[in-house]
Enzyme design. Sequence first.
Site, mmCIF file in Angstrom:
data_model
loop_
_atom_site.group_PDB
_atom_site.id
_atom_site.type_symbol
_atom_site.label_atom_id
_atom_site.label_comp_id
_atom_site.label_asym_id
_atom_site.label_seq_id
_atom_site.Cartn_x
_atom_site.Cartn_y
_atom_site.Cartn_z
ATOM 1 N N CYS A 29 0.836 -1.204 0.000
ATOM 2 C CA CYS A 29 0.000 0.000 0.000
ATOM 3 C C CYS A 29 0.873 1.258 0.000
ATOM 4 O O CYS A 29 1.533 1.539 -0.992
ATOM 5 C CB CYS A 29 -0.977 -0.040 1.165
ATOM 6 S SG CYS A 29 -2.376 1.100 0.969
ATOM 7 N N GLU B 143 -1.769 -9.367 3.346
ATOM 8 C CA GLU B 143 -1.770 -9.960 4.690
ATOM 9 C C GLU B 143 -3.171 -10.252 5.202
ATOM 10 O O GLU B 143 -3.361 -11.130 6.053
ATOM 11 C CB GLU B 143 -1.034 -9.048 5.676
ATOM 12 C CG GLU B 143 -1.734 -7.752 6.044
ATOM 13 C CD GLU B 143 -1.442 -6.592 5.112
ATOM 14 O OE1 GLU B 143 -1.640 -5.434 5.503
ATOM 15 O OE2 GLU B 143 -1.009 -6.857 3.966
ATOM 16 N N HIS C 74 -3.514 -5.167 0.224
ATOM 17 C CA HIS C 74 -3.037 -5.703 1.507
ATOM 18 C C HIS C 74 -3.141 -7.230 1.496
ATOM 19 O O HIS C 74 -4.133 -7.795 1.973
ATOM 20 C CB HIS C 74 -3.859 -5.141 2.666
ATOM 21 C CG HIS C 74 -3.604 -3.704 2.953
ATOM 22 N ND1 HIS C 74 -2.655 -3.276 3.856
ATOM 23 C CD2 HIS C 74 -4.164 -2.576 2.437
ATOM 24 C CE1 HIS C 74 -2.642 -1.957 3.902
ATOM 25 N NE2 HIS C 74 -3.534 -1.499 3.056
#
Length: 545
Positions: A380, A517, A515
């Site tokens: 990001c 994750e 993102h």
Amino acid sequence: MHYIFITGGVSSSLGKGLATAALGSLLQLNGFKVRLRKLDPYLNVDPGTMSPYQHGEVFVTEDGAETDLDLGHYERFTDVNCKKTDSISAGGIYSKVLKKERKGEYLGSTIQVIPHVTDEIKKFIVSDLNSEDFVLCEIGGTVGDIESLPFLEAIRQLKNDNDNYSCAILHVTHVPWLQTAGELKTKPTQHSVKQLLSVGIQPDLLLCRTDKIIDDDLKNKISLFCNVNKKRVITAVDANNIYEVPSLYYKEGLDKEILNFFNIKKISKKSNLNIWNKVVKRFNNPNSEVTIAIVGKYTNLKDSYKSLVEALHHGGIANKTKVNIKWIQAEKIESKNGINLFNNVDGILVPGGFGLRGIEGKIRSSKYSREKKIPFLGICLGMQMSIVDIGRNVLKLKDCHSSEFKKNLKNPIIGLMTEWIKNNQIEKRNINSDKGATMRLGKYKCIVKKKSLAHKIYSNESISERHRHRYEVNTKYLKKIESNNFVISGMSPDRKLPEIIESTSHPWFLGVQFHPELKSRPLKPHPIFISFVKACINKKNNEKN
């Protein structure tokens, strides 16, 4: 359909979210369909505008809800994607009530917490369900907080409505070890249950957080004073890592007692805990280890990067490698000798964030990893600052930055995206738009370029990832970037939004606008983190040779 309400007492940070997630996993292993939800008492409509130092990370769901980090635990342990209808705050509830009042939907009634606010909470709890066997609702905050009272009253009403609802109350409390006395103390738990009783709720099970095993004598004492069956006083001892928790709860009989409470007689002889045992075994018995530097803005509170830390551990588990994290404040990299903080690291990760503080440190981190051939992952804002690094130091663009941090730039290589398409509708934003829920949020498709590192990682040309940002890479500079040993290897389907950048002259240099994750699971590690950790291992091995 059975409802389990998870409340907490004594203090915050006892792990209600993790307990909810682990219990959800155990019920799944017994063959049941589960749904997990979070009800938070704060007056913010959602945590999207809250400081990470106050609330930890903001977890984003597939459908674009900005939620509490506990929903990340729910997804990682159950692999059930949460939705907008799985997270609500007091602010969200009151907003709905006041909106209805303005529309005249209450027909002239005097609007009160009971019944209007509590009815809205109950409506949320029982809405948007699809044949789930168990709905687990975690109540945020601590019993005794004034903000929690409407939520506790709502679940009290549901619990007493035996004709329509089947409910259990699981109260998470604390049994501390007093070093000077050399014993565990049950009084905090007794007072916490008393506080819960004062609002009309008798807990059905107690989950007692402690760092020592609670013996039978203490369980008898807790059972007697708290009016809870001894078998339903569950020890929740501290674990070496969070993925041991389902096994620890199973050994204590948590899932068995939940099923007994609901008179569900068909209980599996043994939950299939092999999946968690394998994760724990790999985590505890690595073949190697690497050190990865996280250059962040909120490193003083590790929960600000909870999903990121877990995703790195997932990548380590997949590679049978221990991932050591070196936390580095981005501002420190800006100092004269700040770059020395990267000594002895095997990889550099620059995560997302907001605000000007530490930005030059993030840019410098990208430059250092790019020039020293250290594996780099920018996520990001981290990806955006790697683009600024490339613009300044490779393309030699003057006055190059993101318009988020500097206005009237000669070369705004990162700019505000004012229009994009989601669900076949045009979304529009401008500099004056509200801060809350106005970003590009949730899942978006990305087309991956063949023969790229990204394509090698995903083994797919079309992927979907979750976003949370306002600014985008300025497509005006893409040709210049790609003519200097870089590839824009991921783009939105309409080719207006760059999603992935990588270097063709670097062993492993990747920036992603999304993102990754948020979608990583211990049982399904995200491919980017598998590849990133493997690149760090390769770097370390090459240096040894």
